[in-house]
Design a protein around this motif. Structure first.
Motif, PDB file in Angstrom:
ATOM      1  N   UNK A  98       0.834  -1.203   0.000  1.00 53.38           N
ATOM      2  CA  UNK A  98       0.000   0.000   0.000  1.00 53.38           C
ATOM      3  C   UNK A  98       0.876   1.263   0.000  1.00 53.38           C
ATOM      4  N   UNK A  99       2.042   1.176  -0.682  1.00 51.69           N
ATOM      5  CA  UNK A  99       2.904   2.349  -0.794  1.00 51.69           C
ATOM      6  C   UNK A  99       2.465   3.240  -1.947  1.00 51.69           C
ATOM      7  N   UNK A 100       1.705   2.675  -2.878  1.00 52.48           N
ATOM      8  CA  UNK A 100       1.145   3.447  -3.982  1.00 52.48           C
ATOM      9  C   UNK A 100      -0.332   3.123  -4.116  1.00 52.48           C
ATOM     10  N   UNK A 101      -1.176   4.156  -4.179  1.00 49.96           N
ATOM     11  CA  UNK A 101      -2.618   3.951  -4.257  1.00 49.96           C
ATOM     12  C   UNK A 101      -3.210   4.902  -5.291  1.00 49.96           C
ATOM     13  N   UNK A 123      21.021 -10.788   2.052  1.00 49.53           N
ATOM     14  CA  UNK A 123      19.725 -10.537   2.678  1.00 49.53           C
ATOM     15  C   UNK A 123      19.431  -9.057   2.911  1.00 49.53           C
ATOM     16  N   UNK A 124      20.423  -8.183   2.714  1.00 49.12           N
ATOM     17  CA  UNK A 124      20.159  -6.767   2.907  1.00 49.12           C
ATOM     18  C   UNK A 124      21.170  -5.942   2.125  1.00 49.12           C
ATOM     19  N   UNK A 125      20.800  -4.698   1.863  1.00 50.62           N
ATOM     20  CA  UNK A 125      21.699  -3.746   1.223  1.00 50.62           C
ATOM     21  C   UNK A 125      22.763  -3.363   2.241  1.00 50.62           C
ATOM     22  N   UNK A 126      24.031  -3.417   1.839  1.00 48.56           N
ATOM     23  CA  UNK A 126      25.108  -3.286   2.819  1.00 48.56           C
ATOM     24  C   UNK A 126      25.809  -1.930   2.801  1.00 48.56           C
ATOM     25  N   UNK A 127      25.450  -1.042   1.886  1.00 49.96           N
ATOM     26  CA  UNK A 127      26.131   0.246   1.782  1.00 49.96           C
ATOM     27  C   UNK A 127      25.198   1.385   2.151  1.00 49.96           C
ATOM     28  N   UNK A 136      14.301   7.871  -2.537  1.00 49.91           N
ATOM     29  CA  UNK A 136      15.431   7.718  -3.463  1.00 49.91           C
ATOM     30  C   UNK A 136      16.552   8.659  -3.017  1.00 49.91           C
ATOM     31  N   UNK A 137      17.380   8.205  -2.062  1.00 43.71           N
ATOM     32  CA  UNK A 137      18.397   9.097  -1.493  1.00 43.71           C
ATOM     33  C   UNK A 137      19.559   9.417  -2.417  1.00 43.71           C
ATOM     34  N   UNK A 138      19.780   8.584  -3.439  1.00 43.44           N
ATOM     35  CA  UNK A 138      20.855   8.839  -4.400  1.00 43.44           C
ATOM     36  C   UNK A 138      20.302   8.663  -5.809  1.00 43.44           C
ATOM     37  N   UNK A 143      16.765   2.971  -4.541  1.00 45.99           N
ATOM     38  CA  UNK A 143      15.384   3.008  -4.067  1.00 45.99           C
ATOM     39  C   UNK A 143      15.341   2.388  -2.684  1.00 45.99           C
ATOM     40  N   UNK A 144      15.169   3.228  -1.657  1.00 46.47           N
ATOM     41  CA  UNK A 144      15.297   2.791  -0.269  1.00 46.47           C
ATOM     42  C   UNK A 144      14.252   1.742   0.161  1.00 46.47           C
ATOM     43  N   UNK A 145      12.952   1.866  -0.222  1.00 44.77           N
ATOM     44  CA  UNK A 145      11.959   0.934   0.337  1.00 44.77           C
ATOM     45  C   UNK A 145      12.243  -0.541   0.066  1.00 44.77           C
ATOM     46  N   UNK A 146      12.908  -0.890  -1.075  1.00 47.23           N
ATOM     47  CA  UNK A 146      13.097  -2.325  -1.359  1.00 47.23           C
ATOM     48  C   UNK A 146      14.216  -2.963  -0.525  1.00 47.23           C
TER      49      UNK A 146
END
Length: 197
Positions: free
Chosen positions: A50-53, A87-91, A119-121, A137-140
């Motif tokens: 529900x991040x886009x509606x 399992x996660x973004x490391x930077x 989108x920080x960068x 893209x931070x949310x993913x």
């Protein structure tokens, strides 16, 4: 469909149709459903988180749905790619931006100082065959980028080299590739449907 196989089902009560596919096929399917449902019936479109509606109206267009998820169709001959580390973004965003500029000093990099920005960068990287454009893209979280497939291949392999992650994978146009230290540009182009260089 044109870009993917759409999977879905209708809930028994007819109140909901969950489905998944490439965003372009998602838009086409959603507007097809809207076309035969009476205008008096409200149709509400959203993603699983529900991040886009969006309320689907008779005049809703694919671009309305694309904008909802910050999707820009690629130019002809190019593909949009997403790179994900598990399992996660490391930077941290600022570390990624710093490493990107070390590798490509002529790149244009915009770093958003606000920690809540999705989108920080964002970046534009002049490369051999195109100017590769993209963002973190931070949310993913994921790296979303587009450009000539040969440049995207080289960029993906560089990303693989800087990420300390158990698995790094790239998807594009319904194709998927797990990147290994031995993966080559030719492997990338074969797996993701582009002709070899």
């Amino acid at each position: 469909m044109a870009h993917s196989t759409l999977h879905g089902a209708m809930h028994r009560d007819g109140e909901c149709i969950p489905f998944s596919a490439d965003i372009r096929d998602v838009a086409e399917f959603s507007l097809w459903v809207r076309s035969f449902v009476p205008e008096t019936e409200r149709l509400h479109f959203c993603d699983e988180g529900v991040s886009g509606q969006l309320d689907l109206r008779p005049d809703t267009s694919p671009s309305n749905i694309f904008r909802l998820f910050d999707y820009v169709p690629p130019p002809p001959g190019w593909t949009n790619y997403s790179l994900i580390a598990r399992p996660q973004w490391t930077l941290a965003a600022h570390d990624f931006a710093r490493l990107l500029l070390l590798r490509w000093p002529t790149a244009q990099v915009q770093l958003e100082p606000e920690s809540h920005e999705p989108r920080p960068v964002s970046f534009q990287v002049p490369m051999m065959h195109s100017t590769l454009t993209g963002s973190l893209y931070r949310p993913v979280p994921s790296l979303d980028f587009t450009g000539d497939p040969r440049d995207c291949a080289g960029f993906s392999l560089w990303c693989r080299s800087i990420l300390l992650a158990e698995q790094v994978s790239v998807s594009g146009d319904n194709h998927f590739l797990t990147l290994h230290p031995s993966t080559t540009v030719e492997d990338f182009l074969r797996a993701l449907g582009a002709p070899p260089s």
